[in-house]
Design a protein around this motif. Structure first.
Motif, PDB file in Angstrom:
ATOM      1  N   THR A  23       0.848  -1.190   0.000  1.00 53.38           N
ATOM      2  CA  THR A  23       0.000   0.000   0.000  1.00 53.38           C
ATOM      3  C   THR A  23       0.884   1.241   0.000  1.00 53.38           C
ATOM      4  N   LEU A  24       0.632   2.126  -0.949  1.00 52.33           N
ATOM      5  CA  LEU A  24       1.410   3.350  -1.091  1.00 52.33           C
ATOM      6  C   LEU A  24       0.497   4.560  -0.975  1.00 52.33           C
ATOM      7  N   TYR A  25       0.991   5.617  -0.345  1.00 53.42           N
ATOM      8  CA  TYR A  25       0.284   6.887  -0.256  1.00 53.42           C
ATOM      9  C   TYR A  25       1.240   7.982  -0.706  1.00 53.42           C
ATOM     10  N   PHE A  26       0.778   8.894  -1.569  1.00 54.01           N
ATOM     11  CA  PHE A  26       1.660   9.990  -1.960  1.00 54.01           C
ATOM     12  C   PHE A  26       0.848  11.174  -2.473  1.00 54.01           C
ATOM     13  N   TYR A  27       1.478  12.364  -2.396  1.00 57.71           N
ATOM     14  CA  TYR A  27       0.910  13.599  -2.930  1.00 57.71           C
ATOM     15  C   TYR A  27       1.560  13.879  -4.285  1.00 57.71           C
ATOM     16  N   SER A  28       0.775  14.455  -5.201  1.00 61.00           N
ATOM     17  CA  SER A  28       1.304  14.649  -6.552  1.00 61.00           C
ATOM     18  C   SER A  28       0.548  15.750  -7.281  1.00 61.00           C
ATOM     19  N   ALA A  36       5.323  18.026  -2.841  1.00 65.98           N
ATOM     20  CA  ALA A  36       5.123  18.261  -1.415  1.00 65.98           C
ATOM     21  C   ALA A  36       3.642  18.466  -1.128  1.00 65.98           C
ATOM     22  N   LYS A  37       3.234  18.131   0.086  1.00 64.61           N
ATOM     23  CA  LYS A  37       1.822  18.217   0.460  1.00 64.61           C
ATOM     24  C   LYS A  37       1.253  19.609   0.244  1.00 64.61           C
ATOM     25  N   ASP A  38       2.041  20.646   0.584  1.00 62.13           N
ATOM     26  CA  ASP A  38       1.543  22.023   0.525  1.00 62.13           C
ATOM     27  C   ASP A  38       1.259  22.501  -0.898  1.00 62.13           C
ATOM     28  N   THR A  39       1.946  21.919  -1.894  1.00 57.09           N
ATOM     29  CA  THR A  39       1.766  22.362  -3.275  1.00 57.09           C
ATOM     30  C   THR A  39       1.027  21.345  -4.145  1.00 57.09           C
ATOM     31  N   ALA A  40       0.774  20.159  -3.609  1.00 49.53           N
ATOM     32  CA  ALA A  40       0.175  19.085  -4.408  1.00 49.53           C
ATOM     33  C   ALA A  40      -1.268  19.381  -4.776  1.00 49.53           C
ATOM     34  N   GLU A  41      -1.670  18.912  -5.958  1.00 51.19           N
ATOM     35  CA  GLU A  41      -3.058  18.991  -6.395  1.00 51.19           C
ATOM     36  C   GLU A  41      -3.852  17.762  -5.949  1.00 51.19           C
ATOM     37  N   CYS A  42      -3.163  16.622  -5.849  1.00 52.08           N
ATOM     38  CA  CYS A  42      -3.852  15.344  -5.652  1.00 52.08           C
ATOM     39  C   CYS A  42      -3.216  14.516  -4.543  1.00 52.08           C
ATOM     40  N   PHE A  43      -4.031  13.638  -3.973  1.00 54.19           N
ATOM     41  CA  PHE A  43      -3.568  12.636  -3.022  1.00 54.19           C
ATOM     42  C   PHE A  43      -3.947  11.270  -3.589  1.00 54.19           C
TER      43      PHE A  43
END
Length: 256
Positions: A23-28, A36-43
């Motif tokens: 299982t992977l989780y990332f912001y993109s 980075a979470k602060d600039t990401a559009e998607c999770f």
């Protein structure tokens, strides 16, 4: 007895660790480039179930968190989709079907917003629509005005639209000669952005690129805003919004 308990605990720990590794989780950004979470559009949550991988993408920017896509694939890279896809727009079901080697293949459904009723069911082969059937929102087959895609159009076509703009540019110039003297002679152009909604109405009119003079920009906005209704765009058998940018030129000559 203690050995059995220890063995059972180790078994469950190994399985939990395997589940975590699968299982992977990332912001993109929207194209899955990690940010980075602060600039990401998607999770994105990506996990393995059986011998397949599943990926959930959520939009997290601007208006809260909502579902974007659910994709299934044979491996964790997702470089070329091979499996089920369910698409959403602003969290609302949009389409569903299957990918093969990264392109649409087989039966696809394209839904009316906020429903599970397809406006079109299409059969694709290597991303090309081979056949399609349209449906009304009540589920009955629709034979008239069944289009795979159709651009929004002004009644009478492009020539009628350009004629409308030309006539109205002449009208606003002829009625505002005193103001035009202050601007000075020359050629000016404003780029006007607007939307043709699903009923053909002109909405969200704004200046995309200024002519350099606010007065001329306002004239250009007026010309677009006062347009009569368009023939709305169609995508996958459904009436949809269409976005347009229209340059409007003003030729000002010296008045004596």
């Amino acid at each position: 007895m203690k050995m059995w308990i220890l063995a059972i605990c180790l078994f469950f720990q190994i399985n939990l660790d395997a589940q975590k590794n699968d299982t992977l989780y990332f912001y993109s950004n929207h194209d899955y480039k990690i940010e980075a979470k602060d600039t990401a559009e998607c999770f994105t949550k990506q996990f393995k179930t059986g011998d397949r991988w599943v990926r959930y993408k959520y939009r997290i920017k601007d208006i809260g968190m909502y579902m974007c896509d659910i994709d299934e694939n044979s491996d964790s890279t997702f470089t070329k989709l091979n499996g089920m896809h369910i698409g959403y727009q602003l969290g609302v079901l949009y389409d569903s079907g299957y990918y093969k080697n990264g392109v649409r293949d087989g039966i696809w459904h394209f839904y009316y917003p906020g429903t599970r009723q397809p406006g079109m069911i299409a059969h694709f082969k290597e991303d090309k629509p081979m056949s399609f059937q349209c449906f009304s929102e009540d589920g009955s087959p629709k034979r008239e005005n069944c289009y795979y895609e159709r651009e929004a159009d002004y009644p009478g076509g492009l020539s009628a639209w350009l004629d409308y703009i030309g006539r109205n540019v002449g009208r606003v110039l002829s009625r505002n000669q005193k103001t035009l003297r202050k601007i000075g002679e020359g050629q000016y152009q404003a780029h006007i952005q607007f939307v043709v909604d699903s009923q053909g109405k002109i909405i969200d009119v704004s200046v995309r690129k200024s002519s350099g003079h606010e007065t001329l920009d306002q004239y250009a906005l007026e010309i677009i805003t006062k347009s009569k209704n368009w023939i709305p765009a169609v995508q996958y058998g459904r009436l949809v919004k269409a976005y347009r940018i229209q340059p409007i030129s003003f030729q000002i000559v010296e008045y004596r």
